[in-house]
Design a protein around this motif. Structure first.
Motif, PDB file in Angstrom:
ATOM      1  N   SER A 128     -47.854  26.358  89.461  1.00  0.00           N
ATOM      2  CA  SER A 128     -47.137  27.618  89.683  1.00  0.00           C
ATOM      3  C   SER A 128     -47.524  28.725  88.710  1.00  0.00           C
ATOM      4  CB  SER A 128     -45.624  27.392  89.598  1.00  0.00           C
ATOM      5  OG  SER A 128     -45.262  26.918  88.309  1.00  0.00           O
ATOM      6  N   ARG A 154     -43.062  26.517  94.191  1.00  0.00           N
ATOM      7  CA  ARG A 154     -42.200  27.688  94.251  1.00  0.00           C
ATOM      8  C   ARG A 154     -42.443  28.620  93.068  1.00  0.00           C
ATOM      9  NH1 ARG A 154     -36.118  25.969  95.036  1.00  0.00           N
ATOM     10  NH2 ARG A 154     -35.963  28.245  95.106  1.00  0.00           N
ATOM     11  N   ASN A 155     -42.214  29.904  93.287  1.00  0.00           N
ATOM     12  CA  ASN A 155     -42.316  30.931  92.233  1.00  0.00           C
ATOM     13  C   ASN A 155     -43.676  30.949  91.550  1.00  0.00           C
ATOM     14  OD1 ASN A 155     -39.596  31.865  92.539  1.00  0.00           O
ATOM     15  ND2 ASN A 155     -38.899  30.032  91.443  1.00  0.00           N
ATOM     16  N   THR A 179     -45.536  31.348  98.507  1.00  0.00           N
ATOM     17  CA  THR A 179     -44.597  30.968  97.453  1.00  0.00           C
ATOM     18  C   THR A 179     -44.693  31.832  96.205  1.00  0.00           C
ATOM     19  OG1 THR A 179     -46.191  29.346  96.637  1.00  0.00           O
ATOM     20  CG2 THR A 179     -44.538  28.573  98.214  1.00  0.00           C
TER      21      THR A 179
END
Length: 469
Positions: A128, A154-155, A179
């Motif tokens: 990420s 995510r993120n 994402t």
């Protein structure tokens, strides 16, 4: 230093960090089995800055991390400032299934010219942090289609990912994943001074992004933009300095923001885009929620006019400070420019330094609610040296306006009378509003320091209160 031998960490079953292990050494070559036999009992392994500053390292093997593939979680700064690194092989990092952090991994790799199409694909589930990953790779020429489009973590963060890649000329489609974090594309291509070709689909998957701050800041070779560049970014509410300093940008597609209906901030969007020749009339046609336009076209010195109806749909607009400040080529302003903007209150330096502006249209500020005490005009037309006259009733509706400091300072070409409002057949000039505030319903806290500084051609110049000139 001679080329490293494979398996030199064999037997280090519990080793969980090799941070800085070869920091600034003269390593020239890495064997594919360098990490063979290590970390068998480790839950995770960090390789942060492991090869930082190894300036003689020219290449890395595709399977470098394979012996510890499920253990590695961090390669931040791993190859940072490896200035001799020329290439990254296909499939590099694909085995790192638990990798989460690759920030600055190739930062400052000045010799790196190209990237494999799907590096780190095996890390899709957890990777990420890719901030500044290729920042300062000054020889990198292109970003391939789909480079990180597969990431599922995510993120995902791509802050400064390609910033200061000064040889980067083109960016492909679907580069970033769905994402991406809400602010994960800030400064991503900032300072890419050779960038000329951006795919309209580069952000096609980025529907969750809410902020685009300095994303293409200082891309000085960029001349045009694809009309669908932001089409998939329906949640963006803040465009801040997105193309600021793009000094070669000549035109803007009319439907550039057509899908960005949530956008409320366009501050410094085209700040100092000195080659911009025109603004399409329908640029903000779908942006009724936009509130902040401060500095949006600041010092766009090639602009010669402002189109009719530019802000017609912008009924929530509040801040127009510095909007066209320093736009030395603008000669006229359409009369109804702000007529739909009944919540607007900040006109600080809106047209300051527009040295070619010859006329202010009647009724320009007639939309201002008379009871709004927040309305202010400091430096609004300061140093508009070609301005000949001021409409007498220019501020008639802005009865409660509080600040006129330096509003016309340095407008040395002004003639005729300064603005005034009529009350029972008598003129009440701006500089008299405080004195007669109870009669005309004016703001008794009004200020006008040097409002008419050096405006000696005004017919009532001698009558103007000392502090106002």
């Amino acid at each position: 230093m001679k080329p490293l031998k494979g398996g030199i960490f064999k037997g280090m079953a519990k080793a969980n960090t090799l941070n800085n292990v070869f920091y600034r050494t003269n390593v020239t070559e890495l064997p594919e089995n360098l990490f063979e036999g290590m970390g068998a009992n480790a839950t995770s392994i960090s390789l942060s800055s492991a090869f930082f500053g190894c300036e003689e390292l020219a290449s890395v093997p595709a399977g470098l991390f394979d012996p510890i593939e499920t253990k590695v979680t961090n390669i931040s700064n791993c190859f940072k400032n490896c200035t001799g690194l020329k290439s990254i092989p296909e499939g590099f990092g694909n085995s790192l299934t638990n990798l989460t952090n690759a920030s600055n991994a190739f930062y400052g790799c000045e010799a790196l010219e190209s990237l494999p199409s799907e590096m780190f694909k095996g890390a899709a589930a957890k990777l990420s942090n890719l901030s500044s990953m290729f920042s300062g790779c000054t020889s990198l020429k292109s970003v391939p289609d789909g480079l990180f489009g597969f990431i599922a973590a995510r993120n995902a963060n791509f802050l400064n990912c390609f910033s200061a890649c000064t040889s980067l000329k083109s960016v492909g489609a679907d580069v970033f994943p769905s994402t991406v974090s809400t602010t994960g594309l800030n400064s991503t291509f900032s300072g890419c001074t050779s960038l000329t070709d951006i795919s309209g689909k580069v952000f096609s998957k980025c529907g969750s992004v809410t902020t685009l701050m300095r994303t293409f800041y200082g891309c000085t070779a960029l001349e045009t933009l694809p009309s669908d560049l932001f089409a998939g970014m329906v949640k963006v509410n803040k465009f801040d300095q997105t193309f600021s300093g793009c000094t070669s940008l000549e035109s803007i597609p009319e439907d550039l923001f057509a899908k960005n209906t949530a956008a409320n901030n366009f501050s410094k969007m085209f700040y100092e885009c000195v080659s911009l020749k025109a603004i399409p009339a329908g640029l903000f046609a779908n942006n009724k929620n936009a509130r902040d336009f401060n500095n949006m076209f600041y010092k766009c010195t090639s602009l010669t006019s402002v189109p009719e109806g530019l802000f017609t749909s912008c009924t929530a607009a509040q801040n127009f400070s510095y909007l066209f400040s320093g736009c030395t080529g603008i000669k006229m302003i359409p009369a109804g420019l702000f007529s739909s903007c009944k919540s607007a209150y900040d006109f600080s330096q809106t047209f300051a330094g527009c040295s070619s502006l010859q006329e202010i249209p009647e009724g320009l500020f007639d939309f201002v609610p008379s009871a709004n005490t927040n309305v202010k005009f400091p430096y609004c037309f300061a140093y508009c040296t070609s301005l000949k006259t001021i409409p007498a009733a220019l501020f008639d509706k802005a009865l409660k306006a509080s600040k006129f400091d330096y509003a016309f300072a340095g407008c040395t070409g002004l003639t005729g009378e300064s603005p005034y409002s009529m009350y029972n057949g008598n003129k009440i000039h701006l500089y008299e509003r405080k004195q007669y505030y109870s009669l005309g319903g004016f703001n008794n806290r009004i200020t006008g320091t040097k409002c008419f500084y050096n405006c000696t051609g005004l017919s009532d110049y001698e009558d103007i209160t000392t502090g106002w000139k």
